[in-house]
Design a protein around this motif. Sequence first.
Motif, PDB file in Angstrom:
ATOM      1  N   LEU A  80      47.566  42.248  49.851  1.00 40.14           N
ATOM      2  CA  LEU A  80      48.516  41.252  50.341  1.00 40.14           C
ATOM      3  C   LEU A  80      47.837  39.897  50.539  1.00 40.14           C
ATOM      4  N   THR A  81      46.590  39.918  50.976  1.00 40.77           N
ATOM      5  CA  THR A  81      45.848  38.673  51.157  1.00 40.77           C
ATOM      6  C   THR A  81      45.586  37.993  49.817  1.00 40.77           C
ATOM      7  N   THR A  82      45.244  38.781  48.807  1.00 39.82           N
ATOM      8  CA  THR A  82      45.073  38.223  47.463  1.00 39.82           C
ATOM      9  C   THR A  82      46.352  37.540  46.999  1.00 39.82           C
ATOM     10  N   GLU A  83      47.484  38.190  47.259  1.00 34.00           N
ATOM     11  CA  GLU A  83      48.775  37.597  46.909  1.00 34.00           C
ATOM     12  C   GLU A  83      49.003  36.294  47.675  1.00 34.00           C
ATOM     13  N   SER A  84      48.659  36.291  48.971  1.00 33.86           N
ATOM     14  CA  SER A  84      48.846  35.092  49.784  1.00 33.86           C
ATOM     15  C   SER A  84      47.968  33.944  49.294  1.00 33.86           C
ATOM     16  N   PHE A  85      46.728  34.238  48.899  1.00 33.31           N
ATOM     17  CA  PHE A  85      45.850  33.206  48.341  1.00 33.31           C
ATOM     18  C   PHE A  85      46.495  32.587  47.100  1.00 33.31           C
ATOM     19  N   ASN A  86      47.074  33.430  46.258  1.00 32.42           N
ATOM     20  CA  ASN A  86      47.699  32.928  45.037  1.00 32.42           C
ATOM     21  C   ASN A  86      48.918  32.061  45.347  1.00 32.42           C
ATOM     22  N   VAL A  87      49.688  32.448  46.370  1.00 33.41           N
ATOM     23  CA  VAL A  87      50.902  31.700  46.710  1.00 33.41           C
ATOM     24  C   VAL A  87      50.562  30.368  47.385  1.00 33.41           C
ATOM     25  N   LEU A  88      49.630  30.392  48.339  1.00 33.42           N
ATOM     26  CA  LEU A  88      49.347  29.207  49.143  1.00 33.42           C
ATOM     27  C   LEU A  88      48.386  28.239  48.459  1.00 33.42           C
ATOM     28  N   TYR A  89      47.368  28.781  47.802  1.00 31.30           N
ATOM     29  CA  TYR A  89      46.307  27.933  47.260  1.00 31.30           C
ATOM     30  C   TYR A  89      46.306  27.849  45.741  1.00 31.30           C
ATOM     31  N   GLY A  90      46.854  28.861  45.092  1.00 33.13           N
ATOM     32  CA  GLY A  90      46.799  28.914  43.636  1.00 33.13           C
ATOM     33  C   GLY A  90      47.485  27.762  42.927  1.00 33.13           C
ATOM     34  N   PRO A  91      48.717  27.395  43.323  1.00 34.13           N
ATOM     35  CA  PRO A  91      49.395  26.312  42.587  1.00 34.13           C
ATOM     36  C   PRO A  91      48.620  25.004  42.598  1.00 34.13           C
ATOM     37  N   GLY A  92      48.135  24.595  43.759  1.00 37.33           N
ATOM     38  CA  GLY A  92      47.388  23.338  43.826  1.00 37.33           C
ATOM     39  C   GLY A  92      46.094  23.395  43.049  1.00 37.33           C
ATOM     40  N   LEU A  93      45.377  24.526  43.156  1.00 36.24           N
ATOM     41  CA  LEU A  93      44.120  24.676  42.431  1.00 36.24           C
ATOM     42  C   LEU A  93      44.351  24.639  40.933  1.00 36.24           C
ATOM     43  N   ASN A  94      45.350  25.405  40.455  1.00 39.64           N
ATOM     44  CA  ASN A  94      45.561  25.499  39.015  1.00 39.64           C
ATOM     45  C   ASN A  94      46.158  24.222  38.430  1.00 39.64           C
ATOM     46  N   THR A  95      47.021  23.539  39.192  1.00 37.63           N
ATOM     47  CA  THR A  95      47.530  22.257  38.712  1.00 37.63           C
ATOM     48  C   THR A  95      46.386  21.277  38.512  1.00 37.63           C
ATOM     49  N   HIS A  96      45.456  21.271  39.458  1.00 33.08           N
ATOM     50  CA  HIS A  96      44.323  20.358  39.327  1.00 33.08           C
ATOM     51  C   HIS A  96      43.403  20.776  38.187  1.00 33.08           C
ATOM     52  N   ARG A  97      43.158  22.085  38.065  1.00 30.17           N
ATOM     53  CA  ARG A  97      42.283  22.552  36.984  1.00 30.17           C
ATOM     54  C   ARG A  97      42.859  22.166  35.619  1.00 30.17           C
ATOM     55  N   MET A  98      44.161  22.314  35.450  1.00 34.61           N
ATOM     56  CA  MET A  98      44.774  21.931  34.178  1.00 34.61           C
ATOM     57  C   MET A  98      44.639  20.436  33.935  1.00 34.61           C
ATOM     58  N   SER A  99      44.696  19.652  35.022  1.00 32.96           N
ATOM     59  CA  SER A  99      44.613  18.196  34.863  1.00 32.96           C
ATOM     60  C   SER A  99      43.238  17.738  34.402  1.00 32.96           C
ATOM     61  N   ILE A 100      42.221  18.567  34.638  1.00 34.95           N
ATOM     62  CA  ILE A 100      40.864  18.190  34.212  1.00 34.95           C
ATOM     63  C   ILE A 100      40.382  19.057  33.041  1.00 34.95           C
ATOM     64  N   GLY A 101      41.343  19.784  32.431  1.00 35.63           N
ATOM     65  CA  GLY A 101      41.027  20.532  31.226  1.00 35.63           C
ATOM     66  C   GLY A 101      40.343  21.860  31.450  1.00 35.63           C
ATOM     67  N   GLN A 102      40.522  22.463  32.620  1.00 34.24           N
ATOM     68  CA  GLN A 102      39.937  23.763  32.903  1.00 34.24           C
ATOM     69  C   GLN A 102      41.009  24.848  32.893  1.00 34.24           C
ATOM     70  N   PRO A 103      40.649  26.081  32.531  1.00 28.14           N
ATOM     71  CA  PRO A 103      41.644  27.156  32.498  1.00 28.14           C
ATOM     72  C   PRO A 103      42.110  27.527  33.900  1.00 28.14           C
ATOM     73  N   VAL A 104      43.347  28.013  33.968  1.00 26.24           N
ATOM     74  CA  VAL A 104      43.880  28.446  35.259  1.00 26.24           C
ATOM     75  C   VAL A 104      43.221  29.769  35.650  1.00 26.24           C
ATOM     76  N   VAL A 105      43.279  30.091  36.944  1.00 24.17           N
ATOM     77  CA  VAL A 105      42.739  31.355  37.450  1.00 24.17           C
ATOM     78  C   VAL A 105      43.896  32.194  37.971  1.00 24.17           C
TER      79      VAL A 105
END
Length: 414
Positions: free
Chosen positions: A160-185
């Motif tokens: 459940l914590t892994t899921e929460s990390f993905n919901v709370l932190y994943g979108p911002g992290l992956n949006t930024h990673r895509m903006s600098i040309g890095q693959p999403v996690v």
Amino acid sequence: MRVLLSTYGSRGDVQPMAALALALRELGALVRVCAPSDDEFAKLLAEVGVEFVPAAEPVRTLVTGTAPLTPEGLPQRAAALTAAQYEAVVAAAEGCDAVVATGLVPAVGAARSVAEKLGIPFLYVAYFPTMLPSPHHRPHALPGRPFPPDETDNRVLWDLTTESFNVLYGPGLNTHRMSIGQPVVDDTLRHVFTDRPLLAADPVLAPWPEAGTGASDLGSALDVFQTGAWILPDERPLPADLLAFLAAGEPPVYVGFGSMPMRESSDVAQVAVEAVRAQGRRVLVGRGWADLALIDDQDDCLAVGDVNHQTLFPRLAAVVHHGGAGTTTTAARAGAPQVVVPQIVDQPYWAARVAELGIGAAHDGPTPTFESLSAALDVALAPETRERATAVAAAVRTDGAAVTARLLLDTVGR
């Protein structure tokens, strides 16, 4: 060799990084620390001669602001912090050979993205065991993501914590990673913590539960290396008024809650002073980020600001505090009995460990009353607690930063 140490958190996150910076410098490395832009952190790093690169807004503003962050606003705030921290860290990491990071999850994710961009090693460090996944302990519920009240299986809770990390932190992290040309996690938790995190906590006070037991059965095992706590030596003299107060009577009880604003305990100073006085003890009130103050002008109390706890704590009858990793470790090293009034995240863990070790009391909940704090003080001020605290103090290690510095330089060198 040049190393960047990155964090976004309170003093408890920044001060250990300063300790590691000194240990690395003693081995010939060049070190920068990227930390929140609070004046107290700039001063702390200047006092030890470590290069400071300010990052994002002051963390005290975030913690003590009049409008606490809501769970609904966390993903947006996390995304903004990811972007801001990346910009600070990518500039600070120029010419560096490795990045070591801790602090708030978005800031750590940003630091790892910088290391990937530069093609240099990245290491994550936790300051307490229960930050890291293990079937032997529960995770901490994240804001707005409570656990089912009847769920006790740690494996389920970590899922459940892994899921929460993905919901709370994943979108911002992956949006930024895509903006600098890095693959999403797809697993934000594992990405941030890495497969080989460091645990900078004393093995007596906070042992990693899987040490010596082989592979974890919680998915793929983390290869955790416990270094010992990173302790920054403090050579500051105590202020003259504090020395005079200590000399004027029996050892006092210290009450201070560090970087905790104590919003739910508006009368905490009143409660604490009255409870300590009822024990026949004098009181030292640490102002901290809660801005605690004296309740009257009696001469059995003194208020202090940022003072040298390493020198002060051995001279106290007990320490009442919030249960941060640094304060708990400092009090334990000093042999000072403790009352831990835990507020958030790791603090309930440290409260439980203090009670389990017999070196103090764990207050039941974050809001002390006269009765509840008096009961905890009864335990902390008992002779057997002092005896046990003295014994444990002798076993606490002080070489964690040096151990880590040697490990880091060896790893990067290879």
